[in-house]
Design a protein around this motif. Sequence first.
Motif, PDB file in Angstrom:
ATOM      1  N   TYR A   1       1.029  -1.423   0.052  1.00  0.00           N
ATOM      2  CA  TYR A   1       0.205  -0.023  -0.056  1.00  0.00           C
ATOM      3  C   TYR A   1       0.706   1.056  -0.061  1.00  0.00           C
ATOM      4  O   TYR A   1       0.568   2.572  -0.603  1.00  0.00           O
ATOM      5  CB  TYR A   1      -0.734  -0.155   1.004  1.00  0.00           C
ATOM      6  CG  TYR A   1       0.134  -0.270   2.299  1.00  0.00           C
ATOM      7  CD1 TYR A   1       0.411   0.449   3.028  1.00  0.00           C
ATOM      8  CD2 TYR A   1      -0.281  -1.853   2.533  1.00  0.00           C
ATOM      9  CE1 TYR A   1       1.433  -0.138   4.197  1.00  0.00           C
ATOM     10  CE2 TYR A   1       1.011  -2.498   4.179  1.00  0.00           C
ATOM     11  CZ  TYR A   1       1.197  -1.097   4.459  1.00  0.00           C
ATOM     12  OH  TYR A   1       2.342  -1.519   6.390  1.00  0.00           O
ATOM     13  N   CYS A   2       1.758   1.353   0.253  1.00  0.00           N
ATOM     14  CA  CYS A   2       3.055   2.562   0.685  1.00  0.00           C
ATOM     15  C   CYS A   2       4.009   2.664  -0.891  1.00  0.00           C
ATOM     16  O   CYS A   2       4.485   2.180  -1.119  1.00  0.00           O
ATOM     17  CB  CYS A   2       3.718   1.921   1.916  1.00  0.00           C
ATOM     18  SG  CYS A   2       4.240   3.837   2.333  1.00  0.00           S
TER      19      CYS A   2
ATOM     20  N   GLN B   1      10.495  10.544  11.565  1.00  0.00           N
ATOM     21  CA  GLN B   1       9.868   8.943  11.075  1.00  0.00           C
ATOM     22  C   GLN B   1      10.992   8.734   9.478  1.00  0.00           C
ATOM     23  O   GLN B   1      11.437   9.821   8.981  1.00  0.00           O
ATOM     24  CB  GLN B   1       8.637   9.539  10.640  1.00  0.00           C
ATOM     25  CG  GLN B   1       7.770   7.783  10.091  1.00  0.00           C
ATOM     26  CD  GLN B   1       6.729   8.698   9.606  1.00  0.00           C
ATOM     27  OE1 GLN B   1       6.123   8.619   8.723  1.00  0.00           O
ATOM     28  NE2 GLN B   1       5.687   7.750  10.270  1.00  0.00           N
TER      29      GLN B   1
ATOM     30  N   ARG C   1       2.618   0.992  14.104  1.00  0.00           N
ATOM     31  CA  ARG C   1       1.660   1.083  13.583  1.00  0.00           C
ATOM     32  C   ARG C   1       0.680  -0.608  13.438  1.00  0.00           C
ATOM     33  O   ARG C   1       1.754  -1.391  12.631  1.00  0.00           O
ATOM     34  CB  ARG C   1       0.624   1.822  12.295  1.00  0.00           C
ATOM     35  CG  ARG C   1       0.408   2.667  12.651  1.00  0.00           C
ATOM     36  CD  ARG C   1      -0.534   3.318  11.656  1.00  0.00           C
ATOM     37  NE  ARG C   1      -0.548   5.193  11.541  1.00  0.00           N
ATOM     38  CZ  ARG C   1      -1.038   6.179  10.867  1.00  0.00           C
ATOM     39  NH1 ARG C   1      -1.396   5.209  10.035  1.00  0.00           N
ATOM     40  NH2 ARG C   1      -1.065   7.122  10.639  1.00  0.00           N
TER      41      ARG C   1
ATOM     42  N   GLU D   1      -1.200  -1.573  11.453  1.00  0.00           N
ATOM     43  CA  GLU D   1      -2.082  -1.494  10.299  1.00  0.00           C
ATOM     44  C   GLU D   1      -3.717  -1.957  10.466  1.00  0.00           C
ATOM     45  O   GLU D   1      -4.425  -1.719   9.574  1.00  0.00           O
ATOM     46  CB  GLU D   1      -1.178  -2.072   8.730  1.00  0.00           C
ATOM     47  CG  GLU D   1       0.837  -1.672   9.184  1.00  0.00           C
ATOM     48  CD  GLU D   1       0.765  -0.070   8.623  1.00  0.00           C
ATOM     49  OE1 GLU D   1      -0.500   0.703   9.093  1.00  0.00           O
ATOM     50  OE2 GLU D   1       1.822   0.055   9.024  1.00  0.00           O
TER      51      GLU D   1
ATOM     52  N   MET E   1      -4.675   1.380  10.032  1.00  0.00           N
ATOM     53  CA  MET E   1      -5.244   2.135   8.397  1.00  0.00           C
ATOM     54  C   MET E   1      -6.636   2.023   8.164  1.00  0.00           C
ATOM     55  O   MET E   1      -7.917   0.440   8.498  1.00  0.00           O
ATOM     56  CB  MET E   1      -4.512   1.711   7.091  1.00  0.00           C
ATOM     57  CG  MET E   1      -3.098   2.537   6.796  1.00  0.00           C
ATOM     58  SD  MET E   1      -2.768   1.824   5.323  1.00  0.00           S
ATOM     59  CE  MET E   1      -1.865   0.454   5.544  1.00  0.00           C
TER      60      MET E   1
ATOM     61  N   PRO F   1      -7.502   7.148   6.969  1.00  0.00           N
ATOM     62  CA  PRO F   1      -7.666   6.763   5.885  1.00  0.00           C
ATOM     63  C   PRO F   1      -6.790   5.508   5.368  1.00  0.00           C
ATOM     64  O   PRO F   1      -5.921   6.830   5.310  1.00  0.00           O
ATOM     65  CB  PRO F   1      -8.814   7.788   5.308  1.00  0.00           C
ATOM     66  CG  PRO F   1      -7.750   8.971   5.789  1.00  0.00           C
ATOM     67  CD  PRO F   1      -7.474   8.564   7.835  1.00  0.00           C
ATOM     68  N   TYR F   2      -6.941   4.808   4.687  1.00  0.00           N
ATOM     69  CA  TYR F   2      -5.827   4.459   3.528  1.00  0.00           C
ATOM     70  C   TYR F   2      -6.132   4.984   2.423  1.00  0.00           C
ATOM     71  O   TYR F   2      -7.811   5.514   2.076  1.00  0.00           O
ATOM     72  CB  TYR F   2      -6.619   2.755   3.434  1.00  0.00           C
ATOM     73  CG  TYR F   2      -5.603   2.544   1.273  1.00  0.00           C
ATOM     74  CD1 TYR F   2      -4.282   2.330   2.417  1.00  0.00           C
ATOM     75  CD2 TYR F   2      -6.516   2.064   1.147  1.00  0.00           C
ATOM     76  CE1 TYR F   2      -3.594   2.181   1.176  1.00  0.00           C
ATOM     77  CE2 TYR F   2      -6.078   1.988  -0.415  1.00  0.00           C
ATOM     78  CZ  TYR F   2      -4.526   1.591  -0.065  1.00  0.00           C
ATOM     79  OH  TYR F   2      -3.738   1.143  -1.200  1.00  0.00           O
ATOM     80  N   ILE F   3      -5.610   5.957   2.335  1.00  0.00           N
ATOM     81  CA  ILE F   3      -5.516   6.405   0.974  1.00  0.00           C
ATOM     82  C   ILE F   3      -4.335   5.527  -0.700  1.00  0.00           C
ATOM     83  O   ILE F   3      -3.293   5.755  -0.365  1.00  0.00           O
ATOM     84  CB  ILE F   3      -4.994   7.693   0.857  1.00  0.00           C
ATOM     85  CG1 ILE F   3      -5.880   9.160   1.828  1.00  0.00           C
ATOM     86  CG2 ILE F   3      -5.606   8.568  -0.515  1.00  0.00           C
ATOM     87  CD1 ILE F   3      -5.607   9.673   2.205  1.00  0.00           C
TER      88      ILE F   3
ATOM     89  N   LEU G   1       3.228   8.463   0.675  1.00  0.00           N
ATOM     90  CA  LEU G   1       2.969   7.385   1.148  1.00  0.00           C
ATOM     91  C   LEU G   1       2.088   7.321   0.625  1.00  0.00           C
ATOM     92  O   LEU G   1       1.402   6.268   0.801  1.00  0.00           O
ATOM     93  CB  LEU G   1       2.905   7.380   2.880  1.00  0.00           C
ATOM     94  CG  LEU G   1       4.376   7.680   4.047  1.00  0.00           C
ATOM     95  CD1 LEU G   1       3.510   7.309   5.471  1.00  0.00           C
ATOM     96  CD2 LEU G   1       5.273   7.215   3.060  1.00  0.00           C
ATOM     97  N   TYR G   2       0.513   8.256   0.197  1.00  0.00           N
ATOM     98  CA  TYR G   2      -0.089   8.082  -0.529  1.00  0.00           C
ATOM     99  C   TYR G   2      -0.324   9.318  -1.261  1.00  0.00           C
ATOM    100  O   TYR G   2       0.255  10.332  -0.947  1.00  0.00           O
ATOM    101  CB  TYR G   2      -1.241   8.460   0.641  1.00  0.00           C
ATOM    102  CG  TYR G   2      -1.252   8.904   1.852  1.00  0.00           C
ATOM    103  CD1 TYR G   2      -1.926  10.715   1.455  1.00  0.00           C
ATOM    104  CD2 TYR G   2      -0.748   8.813   2.806  1.00  0.00           C
ATOM    105  CE1 TYR G   2      -2.115  11.264   2.454  1.00  0.00           C
ATOM    106  CE2 TYR G   2      -0.370   9.761   3.817  1.00  0.00           C
ATOM    107  CZ  TYR G   2      -0.792  10.932   3.841  1.00  0.00           C
ATOM    108  OH  TYR G   2      -1.246  11.287   4.744  1.00  0.00           O
TER     109      TYR G   2
HETATM  110  N1  5AD Z   1      -2.463   5.604   3.310  1.00  0.00           N
HETATM  111  C1  5AD Z   1      -2.557   5.545   4.145  1.00  0.00           C
HETATM  112  N2  5AD Z   1      -1.586   5.664   5.166  1.00  0.00           N
HETATM  113  C2  5AD Z   1      -0.602   4.712   4.751  1.00  0.00           C
HETATM  114  N3  5AD Z   1       1.053   4.895   5.556  1.00  0.00           N
HETATM  115  C3  5AD Z   1       1.212   4.431   4.171  1.00  0.00           C
HETATM  116  N4  5AD Z   1       0.835   3.974   3.232  1.00  0.00           N
HETATM  117  C4  5AD Z   1      -0.758   4.144   3.668  1.00  0.00           C
HETATM  118  C5  5AD Z   1      -1.462   4.614   2.451  1.00  0.00           C
HETATM  119  N5  5AD Z   1      -1.729   4.661   0.873  1.00  0.00           N
HETATM  120  C6  5AD Z   1       0.410   4.888   7.060  1.00  0.00           C
HETATM  121  C7  5AD Z   1       1.121   3.576   7.270  1.00  0.00           C
HETATM  122  C8  5AD Z   1       2.282   3.534   8.167  1.00  0.00           C
HETATM  123  C9  5AD Z   1       2.297   4.847   8.216  1.00  0.00           C
HETATM  124  C10 5AD Z   1       3.665   5.673   8.319  1.00  0.00           C
HETATM  125  O1  5AD Z   1       1.710   5.802   7.240  1.00  0.00           O
HETATM  126  O2  5AD Z   1       0.084   3.190   8.240  1.00  0.00           O
HETATM  127  O3  5AD Z   1       2.516   2.923   9.540  1.00  0.00           O
END
Ligand code: 5AD
Length: 382
Positions: A68-69, A106, A162, A164, A203, A233-235, A314-315
């Motif tokens: 996801y990252c 970080q 996290r 996750e 997330m 939120p997951y993005i 990261l997103y």
């Molecule tokens: N969307 C949201 N959060 C993310 N992280 C990493 N990729 C994404 C994403 N696509 C968050 C993860 C990680 C933190 C540093 O960033 O939860 O632990």
Amino acid sequence: MTSISDSLLQKTDFTVEEICSLLKTTGEDNTASLFNRACMVKNTNARQGVHFRGIIELSNICERDCLYCGIRRSNLDVTRFQMTKQQILDAALWTHKAGYGSLVIQAGERRDAGFIDFIEEILREIKQLSCGSLGITLSLGEQSKDVYARWFEAGAHRYLLRIETSDPLLYRQIHPLGYSFEERVACLGYLRETGYQVGTGVMIGLPGQTVAQLASDILFFKKNDIDMIGMGPYIPHHSTPMSQKPANCTENSQFELALKMIAVTRIVLKDVNIAATTALQALKSDGRELGLKAGANIIMPNVTGTEYRTGYQLYDNKPCMDENSEVCRENLVAGIKNAGETVIYGKWGDSKHFFKRRGMESLNDPISINEVSGQERRREQC
Ligand code: 5AD
């Protein structure tokens, strides 16, 4: 629509079904009752006011390949960077002078000796330049117990890792083969044994994730006696294997769910610190302020030099890409005031839960400085 029951909101212990039903709150009035209850619990049990932690994202070099990252190892579109020691110290000094009280360091995950030594060295120097008064949180991934201990001794006293998702199956689906959920949980244990205040989080809105899984995440935080929570939120990021937007989930509903996760976590865990994370702001410009109104009490303003911001995505649509630390602070402070909250400067704002679980009565800042091993000694040497 049924109205949310007061007796449910006021419970002190919750089953997974009860947590699920709180997370499924719908309707403006019910949601307002949920958020009001969360703020009441925050005001009674957590530290007063909003504490800032200036975050330095010091490198996007990462050994890991999380699906996801955006800074995963396999993403060759990213130009990798590593801030110099002097750049990091300058950002730390800015944070100290701005009165933020704490710093988060970080970076992408690295486990090589050179990186471990580098972090240890900058921790000692940051402690020195602030006469011990900057609290330091690390967010540097999975490490050995020995490394966690070295960084603790060098001056860090909080750590974010996290989980996750607390569902081992979902964890497996969002990580490459061989990444161990059990090892990640074990790391949280190593951190606690070392003496850190331990932070974790998840997330929200991952593909296939259910409300029942999110409810279990909250019980996971409780069972593991977690001190600090950071979740958002997951993005999707466009150049990852998970770049598809999750089906059946609008950004609006995902944002609402993220706020409800904050509120319900506050109601269930009570005395922990909860961050209103930057990912909330990626979905709504006042997302972090709304996070405070849902029960969060920590904000992590970005203090990384603007020249590195685009390298640490990261997103997609990460906010504050071109705002320098000064502008970022002004906007945030104005937004927080608007939300009716007060920023507390110059204090660590440690998690009250940490002191309670260790049986320490003195819950006041800055007494906490004395109580974290090694820290007071360094202050005296300053
Ligand atoms: N969307 C949201 N959060 C993310 N992280 C990493 N990729 C994404 C994403 N696509 C968050 C993860 C990680 C933190 C540093 O960033 O939860 O632990």
